[in-house]
Design a protein around this motif. Structure first.
Motif, mmCIF file in Angstrom:
data_model
loop_
_atom_site.group_PDB
_atom_site.id
_atom_site.type_symbol
_atom_site.label_atom_id
_atom_site.label_comp_id
_atom_site.label_asym_id
_atom_site.label_seq_id
_atom_site.Cartn_x
_atom_site.Cartn_y
_atom_site.Cartn_z
ATOM 1 N N GLY A 172 34.169 18.381 56.192
ATOM 2 C CA GLY A 172 34.291 19.828 56.293
ATOM 3 C C GLY A 172 32.927 20.485 56.279
ATOM 4 N N LYS A 173 32.939 21.779 56.343
ATOM 5 C CA LYS A 173 31.701 22.542 56.427
ATOM 6 C C LYS A 173 30.948 22.583 55.103
ATOM 7 N N TRP A 174 31.656 22.672 53.992
ATOM 8 C CA TRP A 174 31.008 22.976 52.724
ATOM 9 C C TRP A 174 30.850 21.813 51.758
ATOM 10 N N LYS A 175 31.762 20.865 51.758
ATOM 11 C CA LYS A 175 31.708 19.796 50.751
ATOM 12 C C LYS A 175 30.408 18.990 50.785
ATOM 13 N N PRO A 176 29.926 18.560 51.949
ATOM 14 C CA PRO A 176 28.659 17.816 51.933
ATOM 15 C C PRO A 176 27.497 18.650 51.386
ATOM 16 N N ILE A 177 27.504 19.933 51.676
ATOM 17 C CA ILE A 177 26.434 20.814 51.185
ATOM 18 C C ILE A 177 26.520 20.938 49.671
ATOM 19 N N ILE A 178 27.716 21.145 49.154
ATOM 20 C CA ILE A 178 27.922 21.225 47.703
ATOM 21 C C ILE A 178 27.448 19.934 47.051
ATOM 22 N N LEU A 179 27.866 18.814 47.599
ATOM 23 C CA LEU A 179 27.513 17.515 47.019
ATOM 24 C C LEU A 179 26.016 17.260 47.058
ATOM 25 N N SER A 210 28.198 7.295 43.676
ATOM 26 C CA SER A 210 28.150 6.234 44.690
ATOM 27 C C SER A 210 27.900 6.808 46.085
ATOM 28 N N LEU A 211 28.011 8.120 46.241
ATOM 29 C CA LEU A 211 27.726 8.794 47.519
ATOM 30 C C LEU A 211 26.255 9.155 47.685
ATOM 31 N N ASN A 212 25.437 9.007 46.632
ATOM 32 C CA ASN A 212 24.045 9.458 46.686
ATOM 33 C C ASN A 212 23.267 8.884 47.858
ATOM 34 N N LEU A 267 20.640 10.024 52.933
ATOM 35 C CA LEU A 267 20.431 9.704 54.348
ATOM 36 C C LEU A 267 20.795 10.878 55.250
ATOM 37 N N LEU A 268 21.876 11.584 54.927
ATOM 38 C CA LEU A 268 22.265 12.758 55.710
ATOM 39 C C LEU A 268 21.192 13.843 55.645
ATOM 40 N N CYS A 269 20.648 14.072 54.457
ATOM 41 C CA CYS A 269 19.599 15.090 54.298
ATOM 42 C C CYS A 269 18.355 14.725 55.088
ATOM 43 N N VAL A 270 17.907 13.479 54.974
ATOM 44 C CA VAL A 270 16.714 13.033 55.692
ATOM 45 C C VAL A 270 16.948 13.094 57.198
#
Length: 120
Positions: free
Chosen positions: A19-26, A86-88, A93-96
């Motif tokens: 979704g749009k927000w969950k990855p950003i929140i995490l 465990s998602l760190n 990787l997504l941020c980089v």
């Protein structure tokens, strides 16, 4: 309970953190617990209602934990659960990847800016 069927493992991942927000929140919760108002400041385009909904869903899926401090006034902090941690690697990787893509697009002449570089 209805059986869920996935065609590929990434579908299960997207079902939980997509979704749009969950990855950003995490990504914001990767390194430090945050209060709701701190998340609102870091994600200015999200509404309070949507943030609350997304936090509840992530908590239901055991990705984050919610800690209520019994103080005056009381406050709540959210952080990655042990399972959520465990998602760190994926989140980093997504941020980089996103920062590298922004650099690539900027070099091609696109008018694009990142306000906060990640400190992975």
């Amino acid at each position: 309970m209805t059986e869920k069927i996935y065609n590929i493992g990434v579908e299960a991942t997207i079902d939980i953190i997509g979704g749009k927000w969950k990855p950003i929140i995490l990504c914001h919760l990767r390194n430090v617990p945050l209060r709701t108002n701190e998340l609102m400041k870091k994600i200015p385009n999200i509404s309070q209602k949507v943030l609350t909904q997304q936090l509840r869903e992530l908590e239901e899926d055991d990705i984050i934990t919610r800690h209520v401090f019994q103080e005056v006034p009381p406050h709540v902090e959210y952080q990655l659960s042990e399972y959520g941690e465990s998602l760190n690697k994926i989140l980093n990787l997504l941020c980089v990847w996103g920062e590298n893509d922004i650099d690539r697009r900027h070099e091609k002449g696109e008018d694009i800016t990142i306000l906060n570089r990640d400190s992975v």
